[in-house]
Design a protein around this motif. Structure first.
Motif, PDB file in Angstrom:
ATOM      1  N   TYR A  46      -2.145  -8.887   6.456  1.00  0.00           N
ATOM      2  CA  TYR A  46      -2.728  -8.166   5.315  1.00  0.00           C
ATOM      3  C   TYR A  46      -2.856  -9.162   4.152  1.00  0.00           C
ATOM      4  CZ  TYR A  46      -2.615  -4.577   1.515  1.00  0.00           C
ATOM      5  OH  TYR A  46      -2.859  -3.799   0.410  1.00  0.00           O
ATOM      6  N   HIS A  97      -4.872   0.605   4.602  1.00  0.00           N
ATOM      7  CA  HIS A  97      -5.603  -0.607   5.005  1.00  0.00           C
ATOM      8  C   HIS A  97      -5.417  -0.852   6.509  1.00  0.00           C
ATOM      9  CE1 HIS A  97      -7.421  -2.556   1.549  1.00  0.00           C
ATOM     10  NE2 HIS A  97      -6.328  -2.385   0.820  1.00  0.00           N
ATOM     11  N   HIS A 135      -0.976   3.014   0.311  1.00  0.00           N
ATOM     12  CA  HIS A 135      -2.219   2.234   0.276  1.00  0.00           C
ATOM     13  C   HIS A 135      -2.248   1.137   1.356  1.00  0.00           C
ATOM     14  CE1 HIS A 135      -5.500   0.003  -1.774  1.00  0.00           C
ATOM     15  NE2 HIS A 135      -4.792  -1.069  -1.488  1.00  0.00           N
ATOM     16  N   ASP A 164     -10.734  -2.192  -1.120  1.00  0.00           N
ATOM     17  CA  ASP A 164     -10.192  -0.860  -1.370  1.00  0.00           C
ATOM     18  C   ASP A 164     -11.316   0.178  -1.317  1.00  0.00           C
ATOM     19  OD1 ASP A 164      -7.848  -2.170  -1.745  1.00  0.00           O
ATOM     20  OD2 ASP A 164      -7.769  -1.885  -3.921  1.00  0.00           O
TER      21      ASP A 164
HETATM   22 MG    MG Z   1      -5.970  -3.059  -1.354  1.00  0.00          MG
END
Ligand code: MG
Ligand code: AMP
Length: 335
Positions: A129, A112, A108, A285
């Motif tokens: 991040y 990103h 995941h 997301d």
């Molecule tokens: Mg996320």
């Protein structure tokens, strides 16, 4: 090549469809919005299993294609909440087996980063991040996305949301705290916690909530942002000096914050680096980032068995990146 990707690590069940030019053919999202408090993993899993199938159907309709047109199915295999992760994995395994599509599980955090690189046209950035749960400074070095600094307790977003809750601001508190901070003028003395290249926010949170008893909320909000963002900027500067990257890429929901962007830009400029911010829509997301990363992985020959379990603790520096290390496919923005 056309790939369908499923995101389901936390509060969002996302279905994205992309082609190899990086065109976004579909982007469907089902988002759990708790009335109060945080996400209950079982509630998320219940919503996802009720609504996930419909979201997949809508995505195919939006793209104007059928299952037969897909070349592969990707899903987020971790990190995340077990019950959420498993609903996406079950859906992806089903599509793969029922329709004979190649399956790939992607990290995941890597997703990103890759969607950020695609949409900002960056090639080899230092990635900051900053999401609800995650705070990491990441760069590609020696075949992996290495972590050059990270939070030791809570994510920057969760920290801001918790502070916001003390002010009676509901989730997500980030945008309202930013607004309030713009009206603040006085910098209040609050703990600044950088440990080597890592960060901690819990001491700052306790002190900030306490400061609300003696100071106007706008001054506390202003100070919270100045101090927390200075901490993140300091560890980013250290990583930039070490890696000598020429691009800084901000990803995750907190990247939307204008004051944070300004501090990062000023710091990076002094080091001759340019700052980029992932478009807001794709900071959260979504399934598109999984589809795109899945496409990169599939093009490079990566495969995941339907028997492979999800990995709630899959760290970004554990992920294999054959599209960056191998000689095979390079996306058009990198060639
Ligand atoms: Mg996320
Ligand atoms: P994510 O976990 O990546 O979906 O991002 C959600 C987080 O981003 C939440 O903690 C939000 O409060 C935070 N966020 C969104 N917009 C802003 C903003 N303008 N300033 C600070 N934080 C923000």
């Amino acid at each position: 090549m056309i790939v369908l990707g499923i995101e389901s690590t936390a509060h969002t069940f996302g279905v994205g469809i992309v082609d190899e030019e990086g065109n976004i053919l579909a982007d469907e999202r089902v988002v759990l919005r708790p009335k109060e408090g945080g996400i209950l993993p079982r509630e998320a899993a219940k919503l996802f299993s009720e609504e996930g199938g419909k979201a997949i159907k809508r995505a195919l309709e939006r793209a104007g294609i059928g299952m037969e047109d897909l070349d592969g199915v990707a899903f987020a295999i971790g990190p995340g909440l077990g019950p959420s992760l498993r609903t996406g994995a079950v859906a992806a395994r089903y599509l793969s087996l029922r329709f004979g599509k190649t399956l790939v599980g992607v990290n995941h955090g890597v997703a990103h980063i890759e969607i950020g690189k695609l949409l900002t046209d960056t090639r080899d950035p230092l990635v900051v991040y900053l999401s609800g749960a995650n705070t990491q400074i990441i760069a590609f070095e020696k075949g992996r996305y290495r972590i050059f600094g990270e939070t030791l307790d809570m994510g920057l977003g969760n920290f801001i949301d918790s502070f916001a809750r003390a002010l009676g601001i509901p989730f997500p508190g980030g945008p309202k705290v930013e607004e309030l901070a713009r009206k603040g003028k006085n910098l209040i003395d609050l703990p600044y916690t950088v440990k080597g290249s890592d960060l901690a926010f819990s001491g700052l949170l306790t002190a900030a909530i306490k400061a609300l008893e003696r100071h106007p909320p706008e001054d506390v909000a202003f100070s919270v942002q100045e101090i927390a963002f200075a901490m993140v900027t300091e560890v980013t500067e250290r990583a930039l000096a070490h890696t000598e990257k020429e691009e800084v890429l901000l990803v995750g929901g907190v990247a939307a914050n204008k004051r944070l962007q300004e501090m990062m830009r000023t710091m990076a400029e002094e080091r001759g680096a340019e700052t980029f911010v992932v478009p807001f829509k794709y900071a959260a997301d979504n399934g598109v980032m999984i589809a795109w990363t899945g496409l990169l992985a599939l093009k490079s020959g990566m495969r995941t068995s339907p028997l492979e379990p999800v990995n709630p603790r899959f760290r970004v520096d554990q992920a294999e990146l054959p599209w960056l290390t191998g000689k095979g496919f390079k996306p058009s923005n990198l060639s």
